[in-house]
Design a protein around this motif. Structure first.
Motif, short mmCIF file in Angstrom:
data_model
loop_
_atom_site.label_atom_id
_atom_site.label_comp_id
_atom_site.label_asym_id
_atom_site.label_seq_id
_atom_site.Cartn_x
_atom_site.Cartn_y
_atom_site.Cartn_z
N GLU A 142 13.32 10.82 26.76
CA GLU A 142 12.15 9.96 26.68
C GLU A 142 11.13 10.47 25.65
O GLU A 142 10.99 11.67 25.44
N ASP A 200 6.95 6.80 26.02
CA ASP A 200 7.45 6.39 27.33
C ASP A 200 6.62 7.00 28.45
O ASP A 200 6.50 6.41 29.53
N ILE A 234 2.60 2.62 31.58
CA ILE A 234 3.18 3.86 31.08
C ILE A 234 2.77 5.00 32.01
O ILE A 234 1.59 5.22 32.25
#
Length: 314
Positions: A142, A200, A234
């Motif tokens: 990520e 992310d 997020i």
């Protein structure tokens, strides 16, 4: 290898610029953010361009990797380091190096995962990278934006591969941009949308430089601005400040500040919290100066953080 090809194995950068004489510089902040630091405080501006948490990473069967380097600014003299299959194999300290030169890294035979760590608290330009074998860029997980102060930037261990972010990321394998910067605080003005980049996840590790403040307004406005830019979908991780033993009389104030930080961050449904006091033993042996974790403290910090991130499902 051209500089364009080099960028394929160069991690930790938001953008790159090439000088007229072919040196490649990587940046973790946008131009607008760096301009803010330039007008705000020289101490921050110098550090916002450091090669913090920047690495060359690949899987390769090569026996050597080399590149020319130029050190254009030093905060503290940490290191270039080589890791093979996540094992540190070689350390070259900035204090022992000329400001400009060529580095050749010898590698064991066979296919292996290679990481070359660039100095965390210096600004290094590189060019003319050569690899005498086949390679593929490292495969990362990520995208994580890391926000913090000097501890997150990497001051304390005096080794680039031994910062707590480096230790944690050898376990977590995030694709990180580390916007830790020495002396930093909860300052909403540096939070700006970075064109073309959406993380992310976001990790925030701030507060130790301002625990004596009279109000929590800066912290409140920081999280309001951060979620305003990136939304509430997020995931964000708040790491409250670590224990510090340099001013024992101020410890009750620090503890109150940490509790307030956790309360403010906890107002947001997308924010998870880790108590920084649980990550590094409260003993001077784990700190460079009773404030910044040394190599031993950073090892504890990084490993404990990775374990907590997995435990809480961040």
């Amino acid at each position: 290898m051209t500089n364009q090809e080099l960028q394929r194995v160069y991690f930790g950068a938001y953008s790159f610029k090439e000088t007229e004489d072919g040196w490649l510089q990587a940046f973790q902040y946008s131009d607008a953010q760096m301009e803010y630091f330039r007008t705000a405080f020289d101490f921050w501006y110098d550090r916002c361009m450091a090669t913090t948490a920047k690495t060359l990473e690949m899987t390769t069967d090569a026996r050597t990797v080399s590149f020319e380097y130029r050190i254009v600014w030093e905060g503290s003299q940490d290191s270039f380091e080589l890791a093979v299959n996540n094992q540190i194999m070689e350390i070259r300290y900035v204090r022992d190096l000329p400001k400009e030169g060529k580095m050749v890294w010898n590698l064991p035979a066979g296919e292996k995962d290679v990481i070359i760590y660039l100095p965390a608290d210096a600004t290094v330009l590189i060019r003319n990278c050569e690899i005498d074998g086949g390679f593929t860029p490292a495969r990362k997980g990520e995208k994580v934006l890391w926000l913090g102060d000097s501890i997150t930037q990497g001051y304390g261990p005096l080794r680039s591969a031994q910062t707590y972010v480096s230790v944690a990321n050898r376990i977590l394998n995030y694709d990180i941009i580390n916007q830790g910067i020495g002396g930093y605080v909860y300052d909403k003005k540096s939070l700006m949308k970075m064109d073309g980049y959406t993380p992310d996840k976001i990790i925030v590790a701030l507060g130790t430089n301002q625990y004596g403040c009279e109000t929590m307004t800066d912290v409140e406005e920081y999280y309001e601005t951060l979620t305003g830019i990136y939304g509430t979908e997020i995931p964000i991780l708040c790491i409250s400040p670590l224990w510090r033993g340099d001013a024992p009389d101020g410890l009750p104030t620090l503890i109150r500040f940490c509790e307030n930080v956790k309360a403010i961050a906890g107002r947001y449904r997308n924010v998870k919290i880790i108590d920084g006091f649980t990550l590094v033993p409260h003993l001077p042996e784990y700190f460079l100066d009773n404030l910044h974790p040394n190599a031993l403290g950073a090892e504890n910090y990084g490993r404990n953080l990775a374990e907590e991130i997995r435990r809480i499902g961040f």
